[in-house]
Design an enzyme around this catalytic site. Structure first.
Site, mmCIF file in Angstrom:
data_model
loop_
_atom_site.group_PDB
_atom_site.id
_atom_site.type_symbol
_atom_site.label_atom_id
_atom_site.label_comp_id
_atom_site.label_asym_id
_atom_site.label_seq_id
_atom_site.Cartn_x
_atom_site.Cartn_y
_atom_site.Cartn_z
ATOM 1 N N HIS A 40 0.880 -1.287 0.067
ATOM 2 C CA HIS A 40 -0.113 -0.245 -0.166
ATOM 3 C C HIS A 40 0.971 1.057 0.051
ATOM 4 O O HIS A 40 0.528 2.141 -0.564
ATOM 5 C CB HIS A 40 -0.936 -0.028 1.295
ATOM 6 C CG HIS A 40 -0.345 -0.145 2.427
ATOM 7 N ND1 HIS A 40 0.001 -1.214 3.051
ATOM 8 C CD2 HIS A 40 -0.060 0.898 3.491
ATOM 9 C CE1 HIS A 40 0.389 -1.145 4.299
ATOM 10 N NE2 HIS A 40 0.506 0.211 4.503
ATOM 11 N N ASP A 41 1.946 1.263 0.513
ATOM 12 C CA ASP A 41 2.834 2.552 0.714
ATOM 13 C C ASP A 41 4.243 2.598 -0.178
ATOM 14 O O ASP A 41 5.023 3.103 -0.201
ATOM 15 C CB ASP A 41 3.295 2.773 2.159
ATOM 16 C CG ASP A 41 2.292 3.372 2.848
ATOM 17 O OD1 ASP A 41 1.604 4.233 2.370
ATOM 18 O OD2 ASP A 41 2.408 3.301 4.178
ATOM 19 N N LYS A 53 5.937 5.648 -1.578
ATOM 20 C CA LYS A 53 6.671 6.236 -0.380
ATOM 21 C C LYS A 53 8.211 6.379 -1.223
ATOM 22 O O LYS A 53 9.043 7.164 -0.359
ATOM 23 C CB LYS A 53 6.497 5.902 0.869
ATOM 24 C CG LYS A 53 5.097 6.359 1.669
ATOM 25 C CD LYS A 53 5.224 6.262 3.073
ATOM 26 C CE LYS A 53 3.983 6.576 3.610
ATOM 27 N NZ LYS A 53 3.557 6.153 5.130
ATOM 28 N N HIS A 81 2.054 9.813 -2.592
ATOM 29 C CA HIS A 81 2.645 8.571 -2.368
ATOM 30 C C HIS A 81 1.272 7.548 -3.005
ATOM 31 O O HIS A 81 1.738 6.316 -3.569
ATOM 32 C CB HIS A 81 2.919 8.074 -0.997
ATOM 33 C CG HIS A 81 2.110 7.747 -0.239
ATOM 34 N ND1 HIS A 81 1.270 8.539 0.665
ATOM 35 C CD2 HIS A 81 1.675 6.564 0.317
ATOM 36 C CE1 HIS A 81 0.743 8.015 1.492
ATOM 37 N NE2 HIS A 81 0.720 6.554 1.320
ATOM 38 N N HIS A 94 -5.925 3.523 -0.200
ATOM 39 C CA HIS A 94 -6.032 3.117 1.043
ATOM 40 C C HIS A 94 -6.020 4.587 2.020
ATOM 41 O O HIS A 94 -6.070 4.341 3.282
ATOM 42 C CB HIS A 94 -4.541 2.412 1.427
ATOM 43 C CG HIS A 94 -3.631 3.043 1.593
ATOM 44 N ND1 HIS A 94 -2.811 3.430 0.446
ATOM 45 C CD2 HIS A 94 -2.608 3.692 2.551
ATOM 46 C CE1 HIS A 94 -1.698 4.046 0.471
ATOM 47 N NE2 HIS A 94 -1.452 4.189 2.011
ATOM 48 N N HIS A 95 -5.942 5.782 1.512
ATOM 49 C CA HIS A 95 -6.296 6.817 2.254
ATOM 50 C C HIS A 95 -7.666 7.683 2.095
ATOM 51 O O HIS A 95 -7.704 8.550 2.416
ATOM 52 C CB HIS A 95 -4.996 8.051 2.076
ATOM 53 C CG HIS A 95 -3.671 7.368 2.823
ATOM 54 N ND1 HIS A 95 -3.674 7.379 4.043
ATOM 55 C CD2 HIS A 95 -2.615 7.087 2.321
ATOM 56 C CE1 HIS A 95 -2.516 6.982 4.602
ATOM 57 N NE2 HIS A 95 -1.880 6.584 3.370
ATOM 58 N N ASP A 137 -4.672 -0.845 8.160
ATOM 59 C CA ASP A 137 -3.311 -0.116 8.329
ATOM 60 C C ASP A 137 -3.154 0.846 9.450
ATOM 61 O O ASP A 137 -2.537 0.955 10.333
ATOM 62 C CB ASP A 137 -3.187 0.634 7.016
ATOM 63 C CG ASP A 137 -1.825 1.492 7.042
ATOM 64 O OD1 ASP A 137 -0.808 0.947 7.118
ATOM 65 O OD2 ASP A 137 -1.929 2.538 6.429
HETATM 66 FE FE LIG Z 1 -0.030 5.492 3.029
HETATM 67 FE FE LIG Z 2 1.207 1.143 6.600
#
Ligand SMILES: [Fe+2]
Ligand SMILES: [Fe+2]
Length: 384
Positions: free
Chosen positions: A239-240, A243, A268, A294-295, A323
């Site tokens: 998911h990240d 980044k 990201h 996811h955000h 998360d």
């Molecule tokens: Fe994230």
């Molecule tokens: Fe995470």
């Protein structure tokens, strides 16, 4: 089975007639082709061997060339049995590439008594048949033990039948081994990619593992079909991943971010999405969705697109809960773990705001499952 047993019970089996042999072979051909799990395939083949030649036991051994061992699975969920690749009849058959028929193991020097001694089993007659991959290289062997007919010995017909089964199995096993290798490689790469993403934001490797497990469980509870739930499990660690493109000055900044910095941080999600969105692999396309959404928040106040409610893909809604639950309940370099009641209060308070209310309810109704995962894969424990 011992000779005495046979005399007393008079139930010694007769050799299978040819029609029955064919029926057994056809029955198993379907099972073999349909099976993608290597361990299960080994057991199906062993079972086939046992039925074809009327053996008391049958095992299918595979070679591991890295450590010069042969290994087999005798029961589901039990660790493999491992022996040196030159040990006993099976080692002999493997290393010479030749079949062996033995009437009484105890009169033969090649016999390794250690297994009988350890298990209390009495090996008498033995039939070993090596099998080969598409290039003709021996990759393992069948071993049938203790013929169950009155003669108590394997014969030339058994050898022929099992050789036929072996020639078919070799190819199935090889493709299953290759597929296994591919899947394992893929999983490892995905987990590593997830860890790279997380390490950029000072998270730990176990964070991605836990998020994967929470996501899977929540998906199952929400009625997501098994295959889809597994996709989510394997993709959620990424998911990240976006980044990797966010500068350290922002990721590692101890204080609050300025609005420009936060705007950059938010990218990201789109960066992760762009990395995977054109992939033909379902798994990576799933990762794209999760990275992207996811955000997002249930009430529409999330980023990058301000999606709301079911506009947000269920994988995005699930990963958001997994998360945040994990981030709050575990320790980070820059913060202590929140006590669980505080974390739960927060999740409850965000029901219908940040999080899908239905999923939050499922989470609370099945809290034990999530707390168990948290304990099992805590930072102290290695997990699996
Ligand atoms: Fe994230
Ligand atoms: Fe995470």
């Amino acid at each position: 089975m011992f000779k005495n047993d046979i005399v007393h019970t008079s139930h010694a089996k007769n050799e299978l007639p040819s029609e029955e042999l064919l029926a057994v072979i056809f029955e198993y051909m379907g099972k073999i082709t349909a099976e993608t799990d290597l361990d299960k395939l080994l057991m199906i083949l062993a079972d086939l061997g046992k039925r074809l030649v009327l053996a008391d036991r049958c095992t299918v051994w595979l070679h591991n060339s890295e450590n010069h061992q042969l290994w087999t699975i005798v029961a589901h969920g039990i660790d493999p049995v491992i022996i040196p690749d030159e040990s006993g009849f099976i080692g002999h058959s493997f290393s010479t590439g030749q079949s062996i028929i033995v009437e009484d193991a105890y009169t033969d020097d090649r016999f390794n008594r250690a297994i009988d001694q350890a298990t209390g089993y009495r090996t008498k007659s033995v039939l070993c048949i090596p099998f080969r991959n598409a290039e003709g290289i021996v990759i393992g062997a069948f071993q049938a033990i203790n013929k169950q007919t009155e003669s108590e010995t394997f014969n030339e017909r058994d050898l022929e039948i099992l050789t036929l089964a072996a020639s078919y199995s070799g190819k199935s096993l090889e493709s299953s081994m290759l597929r296994n290798e591919l899947i394992e490689t893929q999983k490892e790469m995905i987990e590593t990619m997830g860890e790279i993403g997380e390490s950029r934001s000072q998270e730990t490797g176990n964070h991605v593992k836990r998020v994967a497990k929470y996501s899977y469980q929540l998906a199952k509870l929400a009625g997501v079909p098994e295959m889809q739930a597994r996709l989510l499990k394997h993709a959620s660690p990424m998911h990240d991943i976006g980044k990797v493109a966010i500068p350290d000055t922002i990721l590692l900044k101890p204080g609050a971010l300025t609005s420009e910095e936060f705007a950059l941080m938010k990218t990201h999600t789109t960066i992760g999405y762009n990395v995977f969105k054109h992939s033909k692999r379902e798994l990576l396309r799933t990762a794209a969705i999760i990275a992207h959404e996811h955000h997002e928040k249930w009430d529409g106040s999330g980023y990058p697109n301000g999606l709301k409610e079911t506009e947000i893909h269920i994988f995005g809604r699930i990963t958001a809960i997994a998360d945040v639950f994990d981030a709050l309940s575990s320790e980070r370099v820059y913060k202590r773990a929140w006590p669980i009641p505080k974390v739960l209060n927060y999740l409850q308070e965000q029901r219908g705001k940040h999080f899908d209310p239905y999923l939050i309810d499922l989470f609370f109704q099945n809290l034990d499952i999530f707390l168990d995962i948290r304990t099992k894969y805590s930072e102290e424990s290695a997990g699996d």
